[in-house]
Design a protein around this motif. Structure first.
Motif, PDB file in Angstrom:
ATOM      1  N   SER A  76       0.836  -1.215   0.000  1.00  0.00           N
ATOM      2  CA  SER A  76       0.000   0.000   0.000  1.00  0.00           C
ATOM      3  C   SER A  76       0.864   1.257   0.000  1.00  0.00           C
ATOM      4  O   SER A  76       0.520   2.241  -0.663  1.00  0.00           O
ATOM      5  CB  SER A  76      -0.986   0.009   1.168  1.00  0.00           C
ATOM      6  OG  SER A  76      -0.295  -0.057   2.386  1.00  0.00           O
ATOM      7  N   GLU A  77       1.998   1.227   0.685  1.00  0.00           N
ATOM      8  CA  GLU A  77       2.879   2.392   0.701  1.00  0.00           C
ATOM      9  C   GLU A  77       3.510   2.619  -0.668  1.00  0.00           C
ATOM     10  O   GLU A  77       3.605   3.755  -1.139  1.00  0.00           O
ATOM     11  CB  GLU A  77       3.983   2.236   1.764  1.00  0.00           C
ATOM     12  CG  GLU A  77       3.500   2.453   3.183  1.00  0.00           C
ATOM     13  CD  GLU A  77       2.796   1.230   3.776  1.00  0.00           C
ATOM     14  OE1 GLU A  77       2.743   0.184   3.110  1.00  0.00           O
ATOM     15  OE2 GLU A  77       2.286   1.338   4.891  1.00  0.00           O
ATOM     16  N   SER A  79       2.276   1.630  -3.593  1.00  0.00           N
ATOM     17  CA  SER A  79       1.202   2.084  -4.489  1.00  0.00           C
ATOM     18  C   SER A  79       0.915   3.562  -4.272  1.00  0.00           C
ATOM     19  O   SER A  79       0.766   4.328  -5.227  1.00  0.00           O
ATOM     20  CB  SER A  79      -0.072   1.277  -4.254  1.00  0.00           C
ATOM     21  OG  SER A  79       0.109  -0.043  -4.656  1.00  0.00           O
ATOM     22  N   SER A  80       0.843   3.973  -3.018  1.00  0.00           N
ATOM     23  CA  SER A  80       0.582   5.368  -2.688  1.00  0.00           C
ATOM     24  C   SER A  80       1.708   6.264  -3.200  1.00  0.00           C
ATOM     25  O   SER A  80       1.460   7.336  -3.766  1.00  0.00           O
ATOM     26  CB  SER A  80       0.436   5.518  -1.174  1.00  0.00           C
ATOM     27  OG  SER A  80       0.304   6.863  -0.821  1.00  0.00           O
ATOM     28  N   MET A  81       2.930   5.818  -3.025  1.00  0.00           N
ATOM     29  CA  MET A  81       4.088   6.593  -3.475  1.00  0.00           C
ATOM     30  C   MET A  81       4.056   6.783  -4.995  1.00  0.00           C
ATOM     31  O   MET A  81       4.258   7.894  -5.488  1.00  0.00           O
ATOM     32  CB  MET A  81       5.376   5.869  -3.061  1.00  0.00           C
ATOM     33  CG  MET A  81       6.633   6.591  -3.433  1.00  0.00           C
ATOM     34  SD  MET A  81       8.111   5.756  -2.811  1.00  0.00           S
ATOM     35  CE  MET A  81       8.065   4.223  -3.717  1.00  0.00           C
ATOM     36  N   ARG A  83       1.434   6.681  -6.968  1.00  0.00           N
ATOM     37  CA  ARG A  83       0.317   7.571  -7.311  1.00  0.00           C
ATOM     38  C   ARG A  83       0.677   9.031  -7.038  1.00  0.00           C
ATOM     39  O   ARG A  83       0.276   9.923  -7.774  1.00  0.00           O
ATOM     40  CB  ARG A  83      -0.942   7.188  -6.538  1.00  0.00           C
ATOM     41  CG  ARG A  83      -1.586   5.939  -7.081  1.00  0.00           C
ATOM     42  CD  ARG A  83      -2.724   5.493  -6.168  1.00  0.00           C
ATOM     43  NE  ARG A  83      -3.412   4.382  -6.746  1.00  0.00           N
ATOM     44  CZ  ARG A  83      -4.640   4.465  -7.256  1.00  0.00           C
ATOM     45  NH1 ARG A  83      -5.311   5.579  -7.224  1.00  0.00           N
ATOM     46  NH2 ARG A  83      -5.204   3.398  -7.774  1.00  0.00           N
ATOM     47  N   LYS A  84       1.446   9.270  -5.983  1.00  0.00           N
ATOM     48  CA  LYS A  84       1.881  10.638  -5.688  1.00  0.00           C
ATOM     49  C   LYS A  84       2.891  11.113  -6.715  1.00  0.00           C
ATOM     50  O   LYS A  84       2.812  12.249  -7.186  1.00  0.00           O
ATOM     51  CB  LYS A  84       2.473  10.708  -4.288  1.00  0.00           C
ATOM     52  CG  LYS A  84       1.411  10.663  -3.209  1.00  0.00           C
ATOM     53  CD  LYS A  84       2.009  10.722  -1.831  1.00  0.00           C
ATOM     54  CE  LYS A  84       0.892  10.734  -0.819  1.00  0.00           C
ATOM     55  NZ  LYS A  84       0.985   9.700   0.154  1.00  0.00           N
ATOM     56  N   ASP A  89      -2.932  10.856  -7.496  1.00  0.00           N
ATOM     57  CA  ASP A  89      -3.630  11.209  -6.256  1.00  0.00           C
ATOM     58  C   ASP A  89      -4.143  12.644  -6.286  1.00  0.00           C
ATOM     59  O   ASP A  89      -5.290  12.918  -5.947  1.00  0.00           O
ATOM     60  CB  ASP A  89      -2.704  11.039  -5.046  1.00  0.00           C
ATOM     61  CG  ASP A  89      -2.711   9.637  -4.491  1.00  0.00           C
ATOM     62  OD1 ASP A  89      -3.481   8.805  -4.996  1.00  0.00           O
ATOM     63  OD2 ASP A  89      -1.941   9.377  -3.553  1.00  0.00           O
ATOM     64  N   GLU A  90      -3.283  13.567  -6.694  1.00  0.00           N
ATOM     65  CA  GLU A  90      -3.663  14.981  -6.733  1.00  0.00           C
ATOM     66  C   GLU A  90      -4.764  15.222  -7.756  1.00  0.00           C
ATOM     67  O   GLU A  90      -5.696  15.986  -7.526  1.00  0.00           O
ATOM     68  CB  GLU A  90      -2.441  15.849  -7.046  1.00  0.00           C
ATOM     69  CG  GLU A  90      -2.700  17.320  -6.940  1.00  0.00           C
ATOM     70  CD  GLU A  90      -3.114  17.776  -5.551  1.00  0.00           C
ATOM     71  OE1 GLU A  90      -3.919  18.727  -5.481  1.00  0.00           O
ATOM     72  OE2 GLU A  90      -2.669  17.200  -4.545  1.00  0.00           O
ATOM     73  N   LYS A  93      -8.097  13.874  -6.385  1.00  0.00           N
ATOM     74  CA  LYS A  93      -8.576  14.765  -5.326  1.00  0.00           C
ATOM     75  C   LYS A  93      -9.167  16.054  -5.917  1.00  0.00           C
ATOM     76  O   LYS A  93     -10.256  16.483  -5.539  1.00  0.00           O
ATOM     77  CB  LYS A  93      -7.415  15.093  -4.377  1.00  0.00           C
ATOM     78  CG  LYS A  93      -7.784  15.929  -3.196  1.00  0.00           C
ATOM     79  CD  LYS A  93      -6.561  16.097  -2.311  1.00  0.00           C
ATOM     80  CE  LYS A  93      -6.556  17.484  -1.752  1.00  0.00           C
ATOM     81  NZ  LYS A  93      -5.298  17.888  -1.183  1.00  0.00           N
ATOM     82  N   TRP A 174     -12.161   6.248  -8.310  1.00  0.00           N
ATOM     83  CA  TRP A 174     -13.074   6.711  -7.273  1.00  0.00           C
ATOM     84  C   TRP A 174     -14.502   6.428  -7.693  1.00  0.00           C
ATOM     85  O   TRP A 174     -14.829   6.448  -8.868  1.00  0.00           O
ATOM     86  CB  TRP A 174     -12.892   8.215  -7.078  1.00  0.00           C
ATOM     87  CG  TRP A 174     -13.801   8.799  -6.048  1.00  0.00           C
ATOM     88  CD1 TRP A 174     -13.610   8.838  -4.697  1.00  0.00           C
ATOM     89  CD2 TRP A 174     -15.053   9.449  -6.287  1.00  0.00           C
ATOM     90  NE1 TRP A 174     -14.675   9.459  -4.099  1.00  0.00           N
ATOM     91  CE2 TRP A 174     -15.569   9.856  -5.048  1.00  0.00           C
ATOM     92  CE3 TRP A 174     -15.783   9.733  -7.433  1.00  0.00           C
ATOM     93  CZ2 TRP A 174     -16.768  10.518  -4.914  1.00  0.00           C
ATOM     94  CZ3 TRP A 174     -16.994  10.387  -7.310  1.00  0.00           C
ATOM     95  CH2 TRP A 174     -17.471  10.784  -6.057  1.00  0.00           C
TER      96      TRP A 174
END
Length: 178
Positions: A76-77, A79-81, A83-84, A89-90, A93, A174
Motif C-alpha cells: 500500500s505504501e 502504491s501510494s508513493m 500515485r503521488k 492522487d492529486e 482529489k 473513485w
C-alpha cells in the motif's frame, strides 16, 4: 524524483509500471522495450524486486510474467508513493472535490496499463460543470506536469463502451458510494 533515493532509473520505472496499476502483468522483453534499456538491466532489477517479495513472478510457457505483490507489507505504501509521483492522487482529489455531481472516475489508456507516459486519460461519470472541469484540468496539469484528457459520460454510455472494449484497460480511481 525517486532516482536520487533509489539509485536506479530502471528500478524506479519498474516500480511505477508495476504499482501504478498493480493488476497488470509484464514480461522481461516487453519491459526492456518499453524502457528502452537492455534486457540484462531489467532482469537484474526484476530479480532483486522478486527476491525481496515486492514483485511476484509467474511462469507461463517460456515467458515469466511479473506483477506487484499485493501481499507484501509495503504494497500500500509503494502504491501510494507511485500515485503521488505520477500525480494521480492529486488529480483524483482535485476532480472529486470541485466538479459537482460526480458518480465515478476511471483511469484508462497508458496509465491504466501502468505506463507513465505523461498523458492521463480519464473517464468521468456524472453531470459535470464543463467550465469547472476545464479550470481543474488546467491547474492540475500545471501542478503534476502531465497532460490530462478527460471524457465525460453518463453511466449507460460508459457501460456500452466498456462492452465494446473501447478503452482497453480501465482502472477505477473513485466511486461515489452514497
Amino acid at each position: 524524483m525517486l532516482e536520487g533515493i533509489i539509485g536506479s532509473k530502471t528500478k524506479v520505472n519498474l516500480l511505477v509500471r508495476m504499482f501504478l496499476n498493480p493488476s497488470m502483468k509484464a514480461y522481461l522483453r516487453e519491459l526492456a522495450r518499453e524502457f528502452d534499456v537492455s534486457t540484462n538491466s531489467v532482469r537484474t532489477e526484476l530479480n532483486t524486486l522478486t527476491e525481496h517479495g515486492i514483485l511476484t513472478a509467474q511462469r507461463d510457457g517460456r515467458s515469466v510474467y511479473y506483477q506487484a505483490n499485493a501481499k507484501h507489507p509495503l504494497f500500500s505504501e509503494l502504491s501510494s508513493m507511485v500515485r503521488k509521483i505520477t500525480g494521480i492522487d492529486e488529480l483524483a482529489k482535485s476532480v472529486i472535490e470541485r466538479l459537482g455531481k460526480l458518480e465515478a472516475v476511471y483511469l484508462t489508456g497508458d496509465y491504466a496499463r501502468g505506463q507513465d507516459t505523461g498523458i492521463i486519460d480519464l473517464v468521468l461519470i456524472g453531470d459535470i460543470d464543463r467550465e469547472q472541469l476545464e479550470d481543474v484540468i488546467v491547474k492540475t496539469e500545471r501542478y503534476i506536469k502531465r497532460k490530462i484528457r478527460p471524457l465525460v459520460l453518463n453511466q449507460e454510455h460508459f457501460e456500452q463502451l466498456l462492452k465494446k472494449k473501447t478503452f482497453g484497460n480501465v482502472m477505477k480511481l473513485w466511486e461515489n458510494l452514497e
